[in-house]
Enzyme design. Structure first.
Site, PDB file in Angstrom:
ATOM      1  N   HIS A 198      40.965  50.401  32.839  1.00 28.81           N
ATOM      2  CA  HIS A 198      41.640  49.841  34.012  1.00 28.81           C
ATOM      3  C   HIS A 198      40.653  49.669  35.167  1.00 28.81           C
ATOM      4  CE1 HIS A 198      45.100  49.191  36.752  1.00 28.81           C
ATOM      5  NE2 HIS A 198      44.312  49.779  37.640  1.00 28.81           N
ATOM      6  N   GLU A 199      39.956  50.743  35.489  1.00 30.55           N
ATOM      7  CA  GLU A 199      39.009  50.690  36.608  1.00 30.55           C
ATOM      8  C   GLU A 199      37.815  49.798  36.287  1.00 30.55           C
ATOM      9  OE1 GLU A 199      39.857  51.750  39.422  1.00 30.55           O
ATOM     10  OE2 GLU A 199      41.611  52.898  38.779  1.00 30.55           O
ATOM     11  N   HIS A 220      38.587  46.277  37.446  1.00 29.94           N
ATOM     12  CA  HIS A 220      38.325  46.104  38.878  1.00 29.94           C
ATOM     13  C   HIS A 220      36.817  46.030  39.147  1.00 29.94           C
ATOM     14  CE1 HIS A 220      42.489  46.658  39.832  1.00 29.94           C
ATOM     15  NE2 HIS A 220      42.532  47.943  39.556  1.00 29.94           N
TER      16      HIS A 220
END
Length: 343
Positions: free
Chosen positions: A17-18, A21
């Site tokens: 997920h990170e 980003h």
């Protein structure tokens, strides 16, 4: 061992997920001050270039802290200095990477175990499915307006729509048929039943089929998450029914123990199922238009794109601050419920 596996599953999902980003921020020219896995104090970390990479004490959550994301910054490489589309791509990348991860793991799972095509299993005599004309071996194509690709979709759809008639499109000997099945309330079990019994039979296909059914795996878990949220909003389930990290660790542990009694391959596929479930779930939850979540940030960015000017940073910051407070309160409640259920 099972606790370590549960922590690894959490860490891998958060990392993906990170990472979404992080990669899109780098591509947009945004400075990432810190990329971390976990919450709380730093256990180990190092700095490379402009970014500090760290692992935190609590193995739940993570962060990709960008310059100017939550504070004022006049730097040319700050988050707020970039175009609306660039910022939308960075914020949306986290949930999208969760769906990508769920797909990749789904492909591995399908390659290992095959897929359950929605053939009708055994039917219980005297119950609506058999009375409506369905026969064992029929291939279910649609339930109401929902296209069906896995037998588990039949099970989950009838669970979420257990008290309403369902129009079924099915195939038999190459011909298409339609019927309506109205569930019947069973006094003994205390629930509505359609009369299906058993699970779908597993099949294996070529590379194209494996990729195709990897997509269907993700679709299945996204649908399950959305329908569960619908039940929560409509009051069919309450906050006491929610599970958080503690409940998930217990679920992973139970799956591990059940699989270990059969063999390591069963443990492996059980953990793959948890990876798909949690990754797809995190992707959906983060896209909800709620404060402090990626979906809430996307709402403000879309409003900015429509208006042609930014929303007052103080108002947006207060909105997200309130959201974080409510989210933390919900996490405490959910964790309390998890611990209570353990005893």
């Amino acid at each position: 061992m099972k606790i370590i596996i549960a922590i690894l599953i959490f860490s891998i999902i958060v990392l993906f997920h990170e990472l979404g980003h992080f990669l899109l921020a780098k591509k947009a020219g945004i400075r990432v001050n810190e990329f971390s896995i976990g919450l709380g104090p730093t256990v180990v970390g190092f700095t490379k270039g402009e970014t500090k990479y760290s692992i935190k004490l609590l193995p739940f959550g993570g962060a990709c802290m960008m310059e100017g994301e939550d504070e004022a910054s006049t730097a040319e490489d700050s988050f707020q200095s970039k175009s609306v589309l660039a910022r939308i791509s960075v914020v949306a990348a986290g949930p999208i990477f969760n769906f990508i991860m769920a797909f990749l793991v789904g492909v591995i799972l399908v390659a290992c175990t095959g897929y359950d095509k929605p053939y009708v299993p055994k039917l219980v005599e005297g119950y609506p499915a058999k009375e409506a004309g369905l026969q064992e071996g029929d291939l279910i194509k649609k339930l109401n307006f929902k296209r069906i690709h896995l037998y588990r979709e039949v099970s989950i759809y009838t669970f979420f729509h257990s008290d309403e008639p369902i129009d079924i499109v099915y195939e038999r000997d190459g011909k298409s048929y339609e019927t309506t099945v109205t569930p019947r309330y069973d006094e003994e079990s205390g629930r509505y039943l359609f009369g299906f019994q058993g699970v779908g039979k597993k099949e294996k296909g070529n590379v194209i089929k494996t990729l195709q059914y990897g997509v269907y795996e993700v679709k299945y878990w996204i649908y399950s998450t959305l329908e569960s949220l619908k039940m929560l909003v409509t009051g069919r389930v309450g906050l006491n029914d929610l599970s958080g990290p503690v409940g998930i660790v217990k679920g992973v542990s139970d799956t591990y123990e059940a699989g270990a009694s059969v063999g390591w391959f069963s443990v492996f596929t059980g953990m793959l199922n948890w990876l798909i479930l949690l990754s797809a779930n995190l992707g959906v939850m983060n896209l909800l238009p709620l404060p402090a979540l990626d979906g809430g940030r996307l709402v403000f960015l879309i409003i900015e794109g429509i208006r042609g000017k930014k929303v007052d940073p103080e108002k947006e910051g207060m909105f997200h601050f309130i959201g974080i407070c409510l989210l933390m309160a919900l996490m405490v409640l959910v964790m309390f419920n998890d611990i209570r259920r353990l005893f």
